[in-house]
Design a protein around this motif. Structure first.
Motif, short mmCIF file in Angstrom:
data_model
loop_
_atom_site.label_atom_id
_atom_site.label_comp_id
_atom_site.label_asym_id
_atom_site.label_seq_id
_atom_site.Cartn_x
_atom_site.Cartn_y
_atom_site.Cartn_z
N ARG A 138 0.82 -1.29 -0.47
CA ARG A 138 0.10 -0.15 0.06
C ARG A 138 0.85 1.28 0.13
O ARG A 138 1.70 1.19 1.21
N LEU A 139 0.62 1.93 -1.13
CA LEU A 139 1.19 3.15 -1.04
C LEU A 139 0.88 4.21 -1.25
O LEU A 139 -0.29 5.09 -1.98
N ILE A 140 0.27 4.94 -0.34
CA ILE A 140 -0.11 6.46 -0.23
C ILE A 140 0.26 7.31 0.65
O ILE A 140 0.55 7.59 1.88
N ASN A 141 0.54 8.88 -0.43
CA ASN A 141 1.01 9.37 -0.05
C ASN A 141 2.51 9.39 0.89
O ASN A 141 2.97 10.05 1.70
N GLU A 142 3.35 9.13 0.26
CA GLU A 142 4.58 8.20 0.14
C GLU A 142 5.56 9.28 0.74
O GLU A 142 5.99 9.47 -1.04
N PRO A 143 6.39 9.45 1.31
CA PRO A 143 7.27 10.77 1.44
C PRO A 143 8.85 10.20 0.75
O PRO A 143 9.58 9.15 1.59
#
Ligand SMILES: N[C@H](CCC[C@H](N)C(=O)O)C(=O)O
Length: 276
Positions: A138-143
């Motif tokens: 899951r990749l959501i708004n990953e810096p």
């Protein structure tokens, strides 16, 4: 042997009925046909194939010769091609693709020619196949730092892998710098399409896409869907949104399934019988 040149909001394709060709090295032929100086010129080659189980089968080969699983703007052109030529006579179709069955519904004019297509793009996979386990899928708004710039990225699969990045001013953002870097970034083992998104209001997005295997295009249909889906997940937009692209607008509905509605245009056709 006939080819047809079509586009969906400026994302342009060469369509050929695969029944007529026995090409072995389809990747190399796609590169040559799509070359904008030495070939016909297009973002991709679409092969119209028979299907044993569904109405027809679509293959999409990018301009760099890589085969993709699906193509949002391409499936609208494909639906027009097969309906206008009565290869498929149903207005609601089931088309086999490498990403599974996709269901376009054609909208015709007074001459029964297709002008618009509404595509059921299916359920987006928030755990995209292309993101390794360490991200727990899951990749959501990953810096993530790319050189001296940290970008917040989200990843989703809408038939093909997409990365969505929100920017404050899409016209000044250096897409040609970051697009190719993220396309082949090491957390995407099969690569990714890269969508840069500016939220105009809760009913309108502006999107520019650096496409896997192509580069900058005038529009990316599956990218518009990915951008709308992530924007809705993050609460930036309503469930129905206009996605404005350099090549035109698409209407996207974010329900359990994603629906994309947009135009498709047949530009010209020709004969490539001279091609070996
Ligand atoms: N270049 C994409 C395939 C085409 C997708 C795009 N043209 C669309 O309209 O969805 C990829 O390799 O994933």
């Amino acid at each position: 042997m006939e080819f047809v040149k079509m586009h969906g909001t400026g994302n342009d394709f060469i369509l050929i009925n695969e029944v007529e060709v026995g090409w072995q090295d389809i990747g190399n032929i796609a590169k040559r046909l799509c070359d904008r100086h030495f070939g016909i010129g297009a973002d991709g080659l679409i092969l119209v194939c028979k299907s044993n189980k569904f109405d027809a089968r679509m293959r999409i080969i990018n301009a760099d010769g890589s085969e993709a699983e699906m193509c949002g703007n391409g499936i609208r052109c494909f639906a027009k091609y097969v309906y206008d030529r009565k290869i498929v006579t149903k207005k609601k179709m089931e088309i086999e693709t490498l990403s599974g069955v996709v269901r376009p519904e054609v909208v015709t004019d007074d001459n029964d020619k297709v002008r618009m297509v509404r595509v059921d793009m299916g359920v987006p996979h928030l755990e995209p196949d292309s993101v390794p386990v360490r991200w727990e899928g899951r990749l959501i708004n990953e810096p993530i730092a790319f050189g001296d710039k940290t970008l917040h990225i989200s990843s989703v699969n809408t038939g093909v892998p997409h990365t969505v990045i929100f920017v404050s001013d899409i016209d000044s953002f250096p897409i040609e710098v970051y697009g190719p870097v993220i396309e082949k970034y090491n957390i995407f083992p099969v690569g990714t399409n890269v969508n840069f998104v500016q939220v105009m209001n809760r009913k309108r997005l502006m999107v520019r896409t650096w496409e896997r295997g192509v580069g900058m295009t005038m529009a990316c249909g599956s990218g518009a869907c990915a951008s709308a889906f992530i924007s809705n997940v993050l609460g930036y937009i309503e469930r129905e949104v206009i996605v404005s692209l350099p090549g035109g607008d698409l209407f996207v509905e974010v329900n359990n399934n994603i629906y994309m509605t947009g135009p498709c245009v047949e530009v010209f056709h020709g004969d490539i019988s001279l091609w070996s």
